[in-house]
Design a protein around this motif. Structure first.
Motif, short mmCIF file in Angstrom:
data_model
loop_
_atom_site.label_atom_id
_atom_site.label_comp_id
_atom_site.label_asym_id
_atom_site.label_seq_id
_atom_site.Cartn_x
_atom_site.Cartn_y
_atom_site.Cartn_z
N ASP A 155 -27.69 -34.73 -8.46
CA ASP A 155 -27.56 -35.11 -9.88
C ASP A 155 -27.96 -33.99 -10.82
O ASP A 155 -27.39 -33.83 -11.89
CB ASP A 155 -28.43 -36.34 -10.18
CG ASP A 155 -27.96 -37.56 -9.39
OD1 ASP A 155 -26.81 -37.54 -8.94
OD2 ASP A 155 -28.76 -38.50 -9.23
N SER A 156 -28.98 -33.21 -10.44
CA SER A 156 -29.52 -32.22 -11.35
C SER A 156 -28.71 -30.94 -11.35
O SER A 156 -28.91 -30.07 -12.19
CB SER A 156 -30.96 -31.90 -10.95
OG SER A 156 -30.94 -31.31 -9.66
N GLY A 157 -27.82 -30.79 -10.37
CA GLY A 157 -27.04 -29.56 -10.30
C GLY A 157 -27.74 -28.43 -9.56
O GLY A 157 -27.20 -27.33 -9.45
N ILE A 158 -28.94 -28.69 -9.07
CA ILE A 158 -29.66 -27.63 -8.35
C ILE A 158 -28.92 -27.26 -7.06
O ILE A 158 -28.83 -26.10 -6.68
CB ILE A 158 -31.11 -28.08 -8.03
CG1 ILE A 158 -31.89 -28.24 -9.35
CG2 ILE A 158 -31.81 -27.08 -7.12
CD1 ILE A 158 -33.31 -28.72 -9.17
N MET A 159 -28.35 -28.30 -6.41
CA MET A 159 -27.60 -28.03 -5.19
C MET A 159 -26.41 -27.12 -5.49
O MET A 159 -26.17 -26.14 -4.79
CB MET A 159 -27.12 -29.34 -4.57
CG MET A 159 -26.47 -29.19 -3.20
SD MET A 159 -27.65 -28.74 -1.91
CE MET A 159 -27.06 -27.11 -1.46
N ASP A 160 -25.69 -27.45 -6.58
CA ASP A 160 -24.52 -26.65 -6.94
C ASP A 160 -24.92 -25.21 -7.22
O ASP A 160 -24.23 -24.27 -6.86
CB ASP A 160 -23.83 -27.25 -8.17
CG ASP A 160 -23.13 -28.56 -7.83
OD1 ASP A 160 -22.86 -28.78 -6.63
OD2 ASP A 160 -22.87 -29.36 -8.75
N LYS A 161 -26.06 -25.07 -7.89
CA LYS A 161 -26.51 -23.73 -8.26
C LYS A 161 -26.70 -22.88 -7.00
O LYS A 161 -26.24 -21.75 -6.91
CB LYS A 161 -27.84 -23.86 -9.03
CG LYS A 161 -28.33 -22.57 -9.64
CD LYS A 161 -29.67 -22.77 -10.31
CE LYS A 161 -30.82 -22.52 -9.34
NZ LYS A 161 -32.13 -22.84 -9.90
N TRP A 162 -27.38 -23.48 -6.00
CA TRP A 162 -27.63 -22.72 -4.75
C TRP A 162 -26.36 -22.54 -3.95
O TRP A 162 -26.19 -21.50 -3.30
CB TRP A 162 -28.69 -23.44 -3.92
CG TRP A 162 -30.06 -23.16 -4.43
CD1 TRP A 162 -30.70 -23.81 -5.44
CD2 TRP A 162 -30.95 -22.12 -3.99
NE1 TRP A 162 -31.93 -23.26 -5.67
CE2 TRP A 162 -32.11 -22.21 -4.78
CE3 TRP A 162 -30.88 -21.13 -3.02
CZ2 TRP A 162 -33.20 -21.36 -4.62
CZ3 TRP A 162 -31.95 -20.27 -2.85
CH2 TRP A 162 -33.09 -20.39 -3.65
N ALA A 163 -25.49 -23.55 -3.97
CA ALA A 163 -24.23 -23.42 -3.23
C ALA A 163 -23.40 -22.29 -3.84
O ALA A 163 -22.83 -21.46 -3.11
CB ALA A 163 -23.47 -24.74 -3.27
N ASP A 164 -23.38 -22.23 -5.19
CA ASP A 164 -22.62 -21.16 -5.84
C ASP A 164 -23.15 -19.79 -5.46
O ASP A 164 -22.41 -18.84 -5.29
CB ASP A 164 -22.69 -21.33 -7.38
CG ASP A 164 -21.88 -22.53 -7.85
OD1 ASP A 164 -21.06 -23.01 -7.04
OD2 ASP A 164 -22.10 -22.99 -8.99
N LYS A 165 -24.47 -19.72 -5.34
CA LYS A 165 -25.09 -18.44 -5.01
C LYS A 165 -24.54 -17.90 -3.69
O LYS A 165 -24.40 -16.70 -3.51
CB LYS A 165 -26.61 -18.64 -4.92
CG LYS A 165 -27.36 -17.37 -4.54
CD LYS A 165 -28.86 -17.59 -4.57
CE LYS A 165 -29.56 -16.32 -4.06
NZ LYS A 165 -31.01 -16.48 -4.00
N TYR A 166 -24.24 -18.83 -2.76
CA TYR A 166 -23.73 -18.40 -1.45
C TYR A 166 -22.22 -18.58 -1.34
O TYR A 166 -21.66 -18.47 -0.25
CB TYR A 166 -24.44 -19.17 -0.34
CG TYR A 166 -25.89 -18.71 -0.18
CD1 TYR A 166 -26.17 -17.53 0.51
CD2 TYR A 166 -26.92 -19.43 -0.75
CE1 TYR A 166 -27.48 -17.09 0.63
CE2 TYR A 166 -28.24 -18.99 -0.64
CZ TYR A 166 -28.51 -17.82 0.05
OH TYR A 166 -29.80 -17.38 0.16
N GLY A 167 -21.60 -18.91 -2.48
CA GLY A 167 -20.14 -19.02 -2.49
C GLY A 167 -19.59 -20.17 -1.69
O GLY A 167 -18.50 -20.07 -1.12
N ILE A 168 -20.34 -21.24 -1.60
CA ILE A 168 -19.84 -22.43 -0.88
C ILE A 168 -19.94 -23.66 -1.78
O ILE A 168 -20.36 -23.56 -2.93
CB ILE A 168 -20.63 -22.67 0.44
CG1 ILE A 168 -22.11 -22.88 0.14
CG2 ILE A 168 -20.40 -21.54 1.42
CD1 ILE A 168 -22.92 -23.31 1.32
N ASP A 169 -19.53 -24.78 -1.23
CA ASP A 169 -19.57 -26.03 -1.97
C ASP A 169 -20.25 -27.09 -1.08
O ASP A 169 -19.83 -27.30 0.04
CB ASP A 169 -18.13 -26.45 -2.30
CG ASP A 169 -18.11 -27.63 -3.25
OD1 ASP A 169 -18.99 -27.69 -4.12
OD2 ASP A 169 -17.24 -28.50 -3.08
#
Lengths: 354, 270
Positions: free
Chosen positions: A50-64
């Motif tokens: 919900d907070s987008g923290i997961m997305d932030k870290w996933a983006d860092k490694y270029g994944i989803d």
């Protein structure tokens, strides 16, 4: 002629069916899905999404990475075992019995916490463990509650045969069940424990703080998927410990979000956290996972599972499934290792290398 | 020749009847084969041979802990619950069906009430049933009754209302009392319909039985399925599902035979 045509169609149809039903073959990929269910120690997963923290870290490694909440805990593990998810939140016991017992090689990526009072044996009225003799006990059969009961009875010199049987009762109906006259004792987990303890006369006989470190809450992932995609492991662990940091700092906004998602308020959630030994610091999780007690716990759990027939037909002995520990040692069958404790990624988090 | 006039011969008939079953089996076997190729310990789609072995063991071998053959125990307790639940529903269905159909005072009092009650989804009542009737046998039987009784009453009262008015007038002319009309005009015509209605409500009755057993129980067919689901023992689940299907089929067949033997004159209506 017609018959052959039918046969061809049949074979074609079933091949298509088979290919869709075949498990996901490990390969490099960029999209991952993990499942979680409501429990005090797993609420961070909902917050991560919900907070987008997961997305932030996933983006860092270029994944989803998609984090999906499943309302039924057992169903979430079954779905993972069937190949619908790359990871799932589960206890050490259920990981051993369902995916690992089912031949899906599974790695404990994050050792999140252990239950330190969250699971409890509750008697209606006065008495001690000995007064369970001859009484029926309501619990979710074959779950960690059942394991806790076995350990509690053990400590009082009793066995399940001394009871008037265990009655399988859905966790969803546990509180309503407790209110009926038929029920004398229940074994369940939080938030149900705290709700039941509010009833007059509820008497907690034994809880998981009497067997600390045995009921462990994990995020497990498919070993092959992790091996082929180390970035998946890094993103997950990185995101997880960012939220752990917020929780350790007592961020009320974060805790309130988790409390509301689990159907309680801030105080209620804090009370549940008090009976949960959270590993906020990755270094603590690493040292717990490397600890000498873990192999012994897993051996006990495997013996319990075999005793209840949970490891299934292909399991002639409790050593049927091999469990590997961070130092490379194995309990159980070394030729059938399907459950691995891996501290690599948690260590990276501890070293700040993510 | 038009397609609608093509009739299969005896051999083709058998082939066509067997075809969907064979196709289903082949599809399963192939899917299972490929999954097991990938992971020999896979539990999701066990090989047909594994299911057969498990079935053999479940039917003949005792449990590790109690030594009892669990499948027969489960079957006995489930069939007992089903029989009591369906039996009570049939009895009350018949009585209220006759009352509502033949006695206008009863119809005005009950018809609307039953129509409303029958709209309540029985599973939504489960938590209330547990609190009122406890977690024991009673609440499981009550769930079946609550689930199928309104349907039976509505069906049977409707059927009673269809009895030609002339028959009742005739009986009255011959001096029959209300009681005699209920017993000699209403009841015999309602009995074949009762069997038919029970056959139709057996499906829901099984559903409610299994739902009740899934929630709180220590034996029964539904209990076992929901228990072994915890470790994905699909071989056990499939055996139980096939067994339940077989039991349901046999019960249905027995009711059909009973109806044909007892009420040969009502054949057209069945």
């Amino acid at each position: 002629m017609k018959k052959r045509h039918f046969l061809k169609t049949a074979i074609l149809a079933s091949t298509i069916l088979a290919s869709t039903a075949a498990p996901v073959i490990a390969q490099e990929k960029t999209e991952f899905r993990v499942a979680w269910s409501i429990y005090v120690g797993w609420m961070p997963w909902g917050y991560l999404e919900d907070s987008g923290i997961m997305d932030k870290w996933a983006d860092k490694y270029g994944i989803d990475v998609e984090i999906v909440q499943i309302n039924d805990y057992v169903e979430s593990i079954n779905q993972y075992t069937a190949g619908a998810f790359d990871g799932v939140s589960a206890t050490n016991m259920d990981t051993l019995s369902i995916p690992s017992g089912g031949g899906v090689d599974t790695t404990a990526l994050i050792v999140g916490d252990f239950s330190n009072g969250n699971d409890a044996v509750i008697l209606k009225g006065e008495g001690d463990l000995a007064s369970l003799a001859g009484a029926p006990v309501n619990l979710v059969e074959l779950s960690v509650s059942h394991y806790l009961l076995a350990r509690a009875l053990d400590s009082a010199g009793l066995s399940e045969a001394d009871l008037d049987g265990v009655i399988n009762t859905s966790d969803a109906d546990m509180i309503a069940a407790y209110a009926t006259d038929d029920v004398q004792a229940v074994v369940t987990w939080n938030p149900l424990v705290s709700a039941i303890m509010e009833e007059p006369g509820a008497n907690k006989l034994f809880d998981s703080s009497d067997i600390p470190g045995e009921i462990i809450d994990l995020m497990v992932v498919n070993t092959e998927t992790l091996a082929a995609n180390p970035d998946f492991g890094k993103a997950m662990v990185g995101a997880w410990y960012e939220v752990m940091g917020l929780m350790a700092a007592g961020d009320e906004e974060v805790l309130t979000a988790m409390a509301e998602a689990s159907g309680t308020d801030l105080d209620g959630y804090k009370a549940q956290l008090a009976s949960t030994q959270m590993f906020y610091d990755p270094a603590e999780a690493v040292s717990f996972t490397q600890g000498a007690d873990l192999p012994e716990t897993m051996t006990n759990v495997a013996a319990f599972l075999l005793d209840k027939g949970i490891l299934g037909e292909g399991a002639p002995s409790p050593d049927f499934v091999g469990v590997e520990y961070p130092d490379g040692s194995v309990t159980g069958d070394p030729n059938n290792v399907t459950f691995r404790y891996d501290t690599t990624y948690m260590q990276m988090a501890a070293d700040g290398a993510l | 020749m038009r397609l609608i006039n093509k009739k299969p011969g005896p051999a083709l008939s058998v082939f066509l009847a067997a075809l969907p079953f064979v196709l289903m089996f082949v599809a399963y076997a192939v899917a299972s084969y490929y999954r097991l190729l990938e992971n020999p310990s896979d539990k999701l789609l066990p090989a047909p041979a594994t299911v057969l072995e498990t079935a053999q063991r479940l039917f003949t071998e005792g449990d590790r802990r109690s030594g009892r053959i669990l499948l027969w125990h489960d079957t006995a307790s489930s069939l007992r619950r089903l029989a009591i639940g369906v039996g009570l529903s049939a009895l009350f269905g018949l009585v209220f069906g006759l009352l509502i159909g033949l006695i206008p005072l009863a119809r005005n009092t009950l018809a609307g009430f039953v129509a409303v009650i029958s709209m309540i989804p029985p599973l939504a009542l489960l938590p209330i049933l547990f609190i009122v009737f406890g977690l024991g046998e009673l609440s499981k039987v009550v769930l079946i009754v609550v689930g199928i009784l309104p349907f039976l009453i509505r069906d049977l009262s409707g059927r009673t209302l269809e009895i030609p008015r002339e028959q009742i007038v005739k009986a009255e002319t011959l001096g029959a009392s209300t009681w005699v009309i209920v017993l000699r005009v209403g009841l015999p015509q309602l009995l074949p319909r009762l069997i038919q209605a029970i056959r139709l409500s057996l499906g829901p009755a099984w559903l409610f039985l299994i739902a009740a057993e899934a929630i709180a129980s220590d034996q029964g067919l539904g209990y076992r399925i929901f228990l072994v689901r915890r470790y994905l023992a699909m071989d056990v689940i499939l055996t139980y599902v096939i067994w339940i299907t077989f039991l349901a089929f046999v019960i249905d067949w027995m009711l059909k035979t009973l109806s044909r033997k007892a009420f040969p004159w009502a054949e057209a209506g069945l």
